[in-house]
Motif scaffolding. Structure first.
Motif, PDB file in Angstrom:
ATOM      1  N   LEU A 228      56.059  -9.804  -5.501  1.00 15.11           N
ATOM      2  CA  LEU A 228      56.765 -10.421  -4.370  1.00 15.11           C
ATOM      3  C   LEU A 228      56.207  -9.974  -3.020  1.00 15.11           C
ATOM      4  CD1 LEU A 228      60.462 -10.194  -5.639  1.00 15.11           C
ATOM      5  CD2 LEU A 228      58.917 -12.160  -5.699  1.00 15.11           C
ATOM      6  N   GLY A 229      55.072  -9.301  -3.014  1.00 19.16           N
ATOM      7  CA  GLY A 229      54.501  -8.828  -1.748  1.00 19.16           C
ATOM      8  C   GLY A 229      55.436  -7.884  -1.024  1.00 19.16           C
ATOM      9  N   ALA A 230      56.016  -6.940  -1.758  1.00 15.82           N
ATOM     10  CA  ALA A 230      57.055  -6.078  -1.196  1.00 15.82           C
ATOM     11  C   ALA A 230      56.530  -5.094  -0.169  1.00 15.82           C
ATOM     12  CB  ALA A 230      57.763  -5.319  -2.322  1.00 15.82           C
ATOM     13  N   VAL A 231      55.279  -4.643  -0.314  1.00 15.68           N
ATOM     14  CA  VAL A 231      54.787  -3.591   0.579  1.00 15.68           C
ATOM     15  C   VAL A 231      53.282  -3.727   0.770  1.00 15.68           C
ATOM     16  CG1 VAL A 231      54.755  -2.049  -1.437  1.00 15.68           C
ATOM     17  CG2 VAL A 231      54.474  -1.080   0.830  1.00 15.68           C
ATOM     18  N   ARG A 232      52.867  -3.642   2.011  1.00 12.77           N
ATOM     19  CA  ARG A 232      51.445  -3.573   2.338  1.00 12.77           C
ATOM     20  C   ARG A 232      51.221  -2.325   3.179  1.00 12.77           C
ATOM     21  NH1 ARG A 232      48.711  -8.160   1.009  1.00 12.77           N
ATOM     22  NH2 ARG A 232      49.989 -10.011   0.556  1.00 12.77           N
ATOM     23  N   ALA A 233      50.466  -1.385   2.635  1.00  7.54           N
ATOM     24  CA  ALA A 233      50.218  -0.120   3.329  1.00  7.54           C
ATOM     25  C   ALA A 233      48.953  -0.234   4.170  1.00  7.54           C
ATOM     26  CB  ALA A 233      50.084   1.011   2.315  1.00  7.54           C
ATOM     27  N   ASP A 234      49.045   0.160   5.434  1.00  7.86           N
ATOM     28  CA  ASP A 234      47.884   0.167   6.322  1.00  7.86           C
ATOM     29  C   ASP A 234      47.313   1.586   6.328  1.00  7.86           C
ATOM     30  OD1 ASP A 234      45.986  -0.036   8.273  1.00  7.86           O
ATOM     31  OD2 ASP A 234      47.280  -0.986   9.756  1.00  7.86           O
ATOM     32  N   ALA A 235      46.352   1.819   5.458  1.00  4.15           N
ATOM     33  CA  ALA A 235      45.791   3.162   5.306  1.00  4.15           C
ATOM     34  C   ALA A 235      45.109   3.654   6.568  1.00  4.15           C
ATOM     35  CB  ALA A 235      44.803   3.173   4.133  1.00  4.15           C
ATOM     36  N   ARG A 236      44.758   2.742   7.485  1.00  5.20           N
ATOM     37  CA  ARG A 236      44.106   3.146   8.730  1.00  5.20           C
ATOM     38  C   ARG A 236      45.024   4.011   9.598  1.00  5.20           C
ATOM     39  NH1 ARG A 236      42.730  -2.698  10.900  1.00  5.20           N
ATOM     40  NH2 ARG A 236      44.927  -2.833  10.281  1.00  5.20           N
ATOM     41  N   LEU A 237      46.332   3.926   9.355  1.00  2.00           N
ATOM     42  CA  LEU A 237      47.285   4.704  10.150  1.00  2.00           C
ATOM     43  C   LEU A 237      47.567   6.079   9.552  1.00  2.00           C
ATOM     44  CD1 LEU A 237      49.861   1.863  10.914  1.00  2.00           C
ATOM     45  CD2 LEU A 237      48.109   2.774  12.451  1.00  2.00           C
ATOM     46  N   TYR A 238      46.987   6.355   8.386  1.00  2.00           N
ATOM     47  CA  TYR A 238      47.346   7.585   7.669  1.00  2.00           C
ATOM     48  C   TYR A 238      46.980   8.837   8.467  1.00  2.00           C
ATOM     49  CZ  TYR A 238      47.682  10.982   3.868  1.00  2.00           C
ATOM     50  OH  TYR A 238      48.008  12.060   3.096  1.00  2.00           O
ATOM     51  N   ALA A 293      37.749   4.151  13.741  1.00  2.00           N
ATOM     52  CA  ALA A 293      37.161   2.824  13.542  1.00  2.00           C
ATOM     53  C   ALA A 293      35.670   2.934  13.249  1.00  2.00           C
ATOM     54  CB  ALA A 293      37.401   1.968  14.786  1.00  2.00           C
ATOM     55  N   LEU A 294      34.979   3.848  13.950  1.00  2.00           N
ATOM     56  CA  LEU A 294      33.541   4.028  13.726  1.00  2.00           C
ATOM     57  C   LEU A 294      33.262   4.624  12.349  1.00  2.00           C
ATOM     58  CD1 LEU A 294      32.500   5.397  17.245  1.00  2.00           C
ATOM     59  CD2 LEU A 294      32.030   3.125  16.316  1.00  2.00           C
ATOM     60  N   ALA A 295      34.176   5.488  11.882  1.00  2.00           N
ATOM     61  CA  ALA A 295      33.967   6.162  10.593  1.00  2.00           C
ATOM     62  C   ALA A 295      34.437   5.325   9.404  1.00  2.00           C
ATOM     63  CB  ALA A 295      34.696   7.511  10.592  1.00  2.00           C
ATOM     64  N   ARG A 296      35.129   4.227   9.676  1.00  2.00           N
ATOM     65  CA  ARG A 296      35.752   3.458   8.593  1.00  2.00           C
ATOM     66  C   ARG A 296      34.767   2.952   7.539  1.00  2.00           C
ATOM     67  NH1 ARG A 296      39.361   0.101  11.671  1.00  2.00           N
ATOM     68  NH2 ARG A 296      40.402   2.087  12.014  1.00  2.00           N
ATOM     69  N   PRO A 297      33.566   2.508   7.922  1.00  2.00           N
ATOM     70  CA  PRO A 297      32.646   2.027   6.878  1.00  2.00           C
ATOM     71  C   PRO A 297      32.314   3.090   5.832  1.00  2.00           C
ATOM     72  CG  PRO A 297      31.917   1.298   9.045  1.00  2.00           C
ATOM     73  CD  PRO A 297      33.035   2.269   9.270  1.00  2.00           C
ATOM     74  N   TRP A 298      32.365   4.372   6.207  1.00  2.00           N
ATOM     75  CA  TRP A 298      32.049   5.451   5.264  1.00  2.00           C
ATOM     76  C   TRP A 298      33.296   5.964   4.535  1.00  2.00           C
ATOM     77  CZ3 TRP A 298      29.778   4.874  10.043  1.00  2.00           C
ATOM     78  CH2 TRP A 298      28.403   4.646  10.036  1.00  2.00           C
ATOM     79  N   CYS A 299      34.451   5.397   4.873  1.00  2.00           N
ATOM     80  CA  CYS A 299      35.707   5.897   4.297  1.00  2.00           C
ATOM     81  C   CYS A 299      36.420   4.830   3.467  1.00  2.00           C
ATOM     82  CB  CYS A 299      36.644   6.367   5.416  1.00  2.00           C
ATOM     83  SG  CYS A 299      35.980   7.689   6.437  1.00  2.00           S
ATOM     84  N   ARG A 300      35.727   3.763   3.137  1.00  2.00           N
ATOM     85  CA  ARG A 300      36.407   2.651   2.471  1.00  2.00           C
ATOM     86  C   ARG A 300      37.037   3.062   1.149  1.00  2.00           C
ATOM     87  NH1 ARG A 300      31.931  -0.787   4.349  1.00  2.00           N
ATOM     88  NH2 ARG A 300      32.701  -2.092   6.055  1.00  2.00           N
ATOM     89  N   GLY A 301      36.338   3.868   0.367  1.00  2.00           N
ATOM     90  CA  GLY A 301      36.883   4.295  -0.921  1.00  2.00           C
ATOM     91  C   GLY A 301      38.149   5.121  -0.747  1.00  2.00           C
ATOM     92  N   TRP A 302      38.122   6.042   0.210  1.00  2.00           N
ATOM     93  CA  TRP A 302      39.293   6.891   0.476  1.00  2.00           C
ATOM     94  C   TRP A 302      40.460   6.052   0.985  1.00  2.00           C
ATOM     95  CZ3 TRP A 302      41.544   8.296   5.326  1.00  2.00           C
ATOM     96  CH2 TRP A 302      42.503   9.300   5.235  1.00  2.00           C
ATOM     97  N   LEU A 303      40.164   5.123   1.896  1.00  2.00           N
ATOM     98  CA  LEU A 303      41.215   4.256   2.422  1.00  2.00           C
ATOM     99  C   LEU A 303      41.822   3.386   1.325  1.00  2.00           C
ATOM    100  CD1 LEU A 303      39.557   3.134   5.788  1.00  2.00           C
ATOM    101  CD2 LEU A 303      41.517   4.659   5.537  1.00  2.00           C
ATOM    102  N   HIS A 304      40.990   2.918   0.417  1.00  2.00           N
ATOM    103  CA  HIS A 304      41.487   2.106  -0.700  1.00  2.00           C
ATOM    104  C   HIS A 304      42.437   2.930  -1.570  1.00  2.00           C
ATOM    105  CE1 HIS A 304      41.538  -0.928  -3.859  1.00  2.00           C
ATOM    106  NE2 HIS A 304      41.315   0.039  -4.724  1.00  2.00           N
ATOM    107  N   ARG A 305      42.103   4.197  -1.813  1.00  2.00           N
ATOM    108  CA  ARG A 305      42.970   5.052  -2.634  1.00  2.00           C
ATOM    109  C   ARG A 305      44.297   5.319  -1.942  1.00  2.00           C
ATOM    110  NH1 ARG A 305      37.934   7.446  -3.600  1.00  2.00           N
ATOM    111  NH2 ARG A 305      38.308   9.090  -2.049  1.00  2.00           N
ATOM    112  N   ILE A 306      44.258   5.542  -0.621  1.00  2.00           N
ATOM    113  CA  ILE A 306      45.495   5.764   0.130  1.00  2.00           C
ATOM    114  C   ILE A 306      46.375   4.525   0.062  1.00  2.00           C
ATOM    115  CG2 ILE A 306      46.455   6.107   2.444  1.00  2.00           C
ATOM    116  CD1 ILE A 306      45.367   8.644   1.295  1.00  2.00           C
TER     117      ILE A 306
END
Length: 332
Positions: A228-238, A293-306
């Motif tokens: 039902l699309g109950a939750v979308r986590a924005d890992a960028r804010l972690y 934002a600059l580091a995000r391309p190197w953190c995609r795997g970590w952000l996906h896990r969060i």
């Protein structure tokens, strides 16, 4: 042969709905969500409104608002008025709508979950968490999960509704709403809080819960609101949440050492923290967001896990995310 005793299938299932809303927004969310449950004769709803012994104002005076953060951050809330609930009551499901205060559950919710009655009423009972907030909720959810575990409750679902406005705009619109009571759009800024479509959309969760209770799914271990699309986590804010939580905790510890909630002795420190926070938002936060934002391309795997971690248990998937029949692999 007839009997006056009801069969188990005829006994209404009992649902406890906990309620505390300061601005009224969370009440609107709760009303829409439980509307399908209210009309079902197979269900019996108990709505428990939490009332602090010392009421929190709305709108807030500036220093009174920030004076609430030390106790919120340290999970040390003020007491509630006596609860209209007995310790021997049993429920099949608990719906727990709550707000985020200073990256922690609101004080009234924390006070309830720390109350001896909560441990007796919630033990072994499935709980559906419903969050309505600006945008940062992940670490507050960790704290709520810990409080529920302390009560022996089973957290089976989490619904998250966040302000759809841009993050930079909500730094202005949300404080304006809380401090003045005005939430309308102004100067090109969006209105504060959830929009009507988000609130109206909560009915889908109520319909799903009603169907799940009819099937007895609440006795299982899986979520009732998957798909039902109950939750979308924005890992960028972690990272920002981690920094903010640490700041609230350390400053809160210092302020609490000076005096208790509302005491005159700690007001100068509270005022100093307000100035510190303003400078932080205007200087450090933009730099931090740029670096992230600059580091995000190197953190995609970590952000996906969060993201995956905090979208449990209900998930972000919807029925529309399922592959079309033509896209599915043919059977072997």
């Amino acid at each position: 042969m007839t009997t006056d005793l009801q069969s188990p299938a005829q006994v209404p299932k009992r649902v406890l709905v906990l309620r505390y809303s300061q601005t009224g927004q969370l009440d609107a969310v709760t009303d829409r969500l439980i509307a399908p449950l209210r009309t079902d004769p197979a269900l019996s709803l108990t709505e428990l409104r939490l009332v602090p012994q010392t009421p929190f104002p709305c709108p807030w005076p500036l220093l009174r608002f920030f004076d609430a953060f030390p106790e919120s951050a340290h999970l040390a809330p003020g007491p509630l008025q006596p609860l209209a609930l007995s310790s021997d009551e049993r429920f099949d499901l608990v719906i727990l709508p709550w707000q985020v205060w200073f990256l922690a559950p609101s004080q009234p919710i924390t006070a309830f979950l720390q109350h001896p009655l909560a441990a007796r009423v919630l033990r072994g009972v499935p709980v559906v968490s419903v969050i309505a907030c600006r945008n940062m909720w992940m670490l507050a959810f960790d704290k709520l999960r810990g409080l529920l575990e302390g009560c022996g409750a089973r957290l089976i679902d989490n619904v998250v509704l966040t302000d759809p406005g841009p993050t930079w705009a909500t730094f202005i619109t949300t404080p304006r709403w809380l401090l003045t009571g005005r939430r309308n759009a102004f100067w090109g800024m969006p209105a504060a809080g959830l929009n009507a479509a988000q609130i109206e959309g909560c009915a889908r969760f109520g319909h799903a819960l009603r169907a799940a209770l009819a099937r007895g799914d609440e006795r299982g271990s899986g979520p009732l609101l998957a798909g039902l699309g109950a939750v979308r986590a924005d890992a960028r804010l972690y990272v920002s949440e981690k920094a903010g939580t640490r700041s609230f905790y350390l400053w809160g510890k210092l302020i609490r050492a000076v005096g208790g909630a509302g005491s005159a002795a700690r007001q100068p420190l509270v005022a100093l923290y307000v100035l510190f926070l303003i400078v932080l938002i205007l200087t450090v936060v933009p730099i931090s967001m740029t670096v992230q934002a600059l580091a995000r391309p190197w953190c995609r795997g970590w952000l996906h896990r969060i993201r995956a971690q905090y979208e449990l248990p209900s998930g972000s998937a919807t029925a529309s995310d399922a592959p079309a029949a033509s896209d599915r692999c043919p059977p072997p």
